[in-house]
Design a protein around this motif. Sequence first.
Motif, short mmCIF file in Angstrom:
data_model
loop_
_atom_site.label_atom_id
_atom_site.label_comp_id
_atom_site.label_asym_id
_atom_site.label_seq_id
_atom_site.Cartn_x
_atom_site.Cartn_y
_atom_site.Cartn_z
N LEU A 278 0.83 -1.20 0.00
CA LEU A 278 0.00 0.00 0.00
C LEU A 278 0.86 1.26 0.00
CD1 LEU A 278 -2.73 -1.14 2.56
CD2 LEU A 278 -3.07 -0.76 0.11
N PHE A 279 1.90 1.25 0.82
CA PHE A 279 2.81 2.40 0.89
C PHE A 279 3.46 2.67 -0.46
CE2 PHE A 279 7.23 3.86 1.39
CZ PHE A 279 7.02 5.09 2.00
N SER A 280 3.94 1.62 -1.11
CA SER A 280 4.67 1.76 -2.37
C SER A 280 3.78 2.30 -3.48
CB SER A 280 5.26 0.41 -2.78
OG SER A 280 6.10 -0.10 -1.76
N PHE A 281 2.57 1.74 -3.62
CA PHE A 281 1.64 2.21 -4.64
C PHE A 281 1.26 3.66 -4.39
CE2 PHE A 281 1.57 -1.98 -6.19
CZ PHE A 281 0.79 -2.07 -7.33
N LYS A 282 0.96 4.00 -3.13
CA LYS A 282 0.59 5.38 -2.79
C LYS A 282 1.74 6.34 -3.08
CE LYS A 282 -3.47 4.46 -0.72
NZ LYS A 282 -4.78 4.99 -1.13
N GLU A 283 2.96 5.95 -2.70
CA GLU A 283 4.13 6.80 -2.93
C GLU A 283 4.35 7.07 -4.41
OE1 GLU A 283 7.16 8.06 -0.85
OE2 GLU A 283 5.23 8.45 0.11
N ASP A 284 4.05 6.06 -5.24
CA ASP A 284 4.27 6.21 -6.68
C ASP A 284 3.05 6.78 -7.41
OD1 ASP A 284 6.72 5.18 -6.17
OD2 ASP A 284 6.53 3.40 -7.42
N GLY A 285 2.01 7.11 -6.67
CA GLY A 285 0.82 7.70 -7.29
C GLY A 285 0.02 6.74 -8.13
N VAL A 286 0.05 5.44 -7.75
CA VAL A 286 -0.69 4.41 -8.49
C VAL A 286 -1.93 4.02 -7.69
CG1 VAL A 286 -0.58 2.08 -9.44
CG2 VAL A 286 1.44 3.55 -9.54
N SER A 287 -3.06 3.99 -8.37
CA SER A 287 -4.33 3.67 -7.71
C SER A 287 -4.28 2.30 -7.05
CB SER A 287 -5.48 3.69 -8.72
OG SER A 287 -5.57 4.93 -9.36
N ILE A 288 -4.77 2.25 -5.81
CA ILE A 288 -4.90 0.99 -5.07
C ILE A 288 -5.86 1.27 -3.92
CG2 ILE A 288 -3.04 1.35 -3.37
CD1 ILE A 288 -2.23 -1.63 -3.93
N VAL A 289 -6.48 0.23 -3.39
CA VAL A 289 -7.39 0.41 -2.25
C VAL A 289 -7.06 -0.64 -1.19
CG1 VAL A 289 -9.20 -1.08 -3.24
CG2 VAL A 289 -9.81 0.69 -1.57
N ASP A 290 -7.09 -0.24 0.07
CA ASP A 290 -6.90 -1.22 1.15
C ASP A 290 -8.21 -1.97 1.37
OD1 ASP A 290 -8.39 -0.08 3.76
OD2 ASP A 290 -7.52 1.59 2.63
N HIS A 291 -8.13 -3.12 2.02
CA HIS A 291 -9.31 -3.99 2.13
C HIS A 291 -10.39 -3.42 3.05
CE1 HIS A 291 -6.22 -5.22 5.00
NE2 HIS A 291 -7.15 -5.75 5.77
N HIS A 292 -10.01 -2.60 4.02
CA HIS A 292 -11.02 -1.99 4.89
C HIS A 292 -11.84 -0.95 4.12
CE1 HIS A 292 -9.34 -3.98 8.37
NE2 HIS A 292 -8.14 -3.49 8.08
N THR A 293 -11.17 -0.13 3.33
CA THR A 293 -11.88 0.86 2.50
C THR A 293 -12.73 0.17 1.45
OG1 THR A 293 -10.11 2.48 2.85
CG2 THR A 293 -11.58 2.85 0.98
N ALA A 294 -12.19 -0.90 0.86
CA ALA A 294 -12.94 -1.65 -0.16
C ALA A 294 -14.22 -2.23 0.43
CB ALA A 294 -12.08 -2.76 -0.75
N ALA A 295 -14.15 -2.72 1.66
CA ALA A 295 -15.34 -3.27 2.32
C ALA A 295 -16.37 -2.18 2.57
CB ALA A 295 -14.95 -3.95 3.62
N GLN A 296 -15.91 -0.99 2.96
CA GLN A 296 -16.83 0.14 3.15
C GLN A 296 -17.48 0.54 1.83
OE1 GLN A 296 -14.19 3.01 4.92
NE2 GLN A 296 -14.39 2.16 6.99
N GLN A 297 -16.69 0.50 0.76
CA GLN A 297 -17.24 0.83 -0.56
C GLN A 297 -18.27 -0.21 -0.98
OE1 GLN A 297 -13.60 0.97 -2.80
NE2 GLN A 297 -13.21 3.13 -2.34
N PHE A 298 -18.03 -1.47 -0.66
CA PHE A 298 -18.98 -2.52 -1.00
C PHE A 298 -20.28 -2.33 -0.21
CE2 PHE A 298 -20.78 -6.85 -0.88
CZ PHE A 298 -20.84 -7.10 -2.24
N LYS A 299 -20.18 -1.86 1.02
CA LYS A 299 -21.37 -1.57 1.82
C LYS A 299 -22.22 -0.49 1.15
CE LYS A 299 -22.63 -1.21 6.70
NZ LYS A 299 -22.10 -1.10 8.08
N ARG A 300 -21.56 0.52 0.59
CA ARG A 300 -22.27 1.57 -0.15
C ARG A 300 -22.93 0.99 -1.40
NH1 ARG A 300 -17.95 5.93 -1.27
NH2 ARG A 300 -19.56 6.67 -2.71
#
Length: 351
Positions: A278-300
């Motif tokens: 997660l740190f590496s993708f964020k540092e390089d400006g590459v889209s990625i999502v952590d599993h907690h945020t993804a679960a919240q998005q699925f709830k929406r």
Amino acid sequence: MLKEAEDFIRTFYYETGQSEQEMQSRLLEIEIQIVKYGSYEQTIEEITYGAKMAWRNSNKCIGRLFWQSLNVFDKRDLHTEEEIFKALLEHIQFATNEGRIRPTISLFSPHDIRIWNHQLIRYAGYETEKGIIGDPDSIAFTKKCQELGWKGNNERFDVLPLVIQTKNNQPKLFEIPKEYILEVPIRHPEHKLFEELQVKWYAVPIISSMKLEVGGITYPTAPFNGWYMGTEIGARNLADDNRYNMLPTIAENMGLNTKSNASLWKDRALVELNAAVLFSFKEDGVSIVDHHTAAQQFKRFESNEMDAGRDVTGNWTWLIPPLSPGTTHIFHKPYNNEKKTPNYFYQPSPY
């Protein structure tokens, strides 16, 4: 086919707010085509909405909140391997978008075209006297590429060529130019050992081995992508013992006690590996999502579907993240795994 076409067209016209008269006219047109030719040709509007619906109906996908944002490229008029290769490069470039990943699907003719790759970008796997080098999951396909004349570098992260077959012709190999492939070196904000391990992963997962079914028409060549959820890389691709199996190396380098399961060395190494991804993708400006945020998005997504009067289907074993699943609401819910169409389906390998 007529029944599936009718079901899809009725849904398409209803959800897009078109008139009953327009729908009946289109259904008559489709029926005439099927009776006369045994099939029918979908409009760009139908196929675009159908591909989006297929994402919405994908029981294994946690990222369905964004189904309406799918970019659809209609490539049904392409028939030569060279034309198809060029279109795949365009897909990779558009989807990658310098790291700001865009969900994309390219749809090719439903007849006589197959891409042999599981994903457009994937690493090779080699069996050697010193053990497996690279991705063990790619060994069989790597051998096929070598039989077709490809020569890799026998390194851990060799990108495989694209293999495209039309009709019953001999499949053709195409190397993906390096400038099209965005890769992320994996490092950790605190542990320098990750940089020493020289691990990396590609930015965009573009599935190319599944078929799309819309309104009775099957598209066996329909590569599509979203962006990664971190655990796909950090808890599966790099962690599984039948993949890159990085956990023992990471744990030893962290000084963890690997002789006892009770030390939870696997868990601790797994968390840091996922943090590094997660740190590496964020540092390089590459889209990625952590599993907690993804679960919240699925709830929406579930809430949105309820508001639209649609039931949410899901494959629980795939929806729960492979890291700390019990911390998400998904873990505690039952899901109906009924498969709806349009949808993406597995299909037999062409080789």
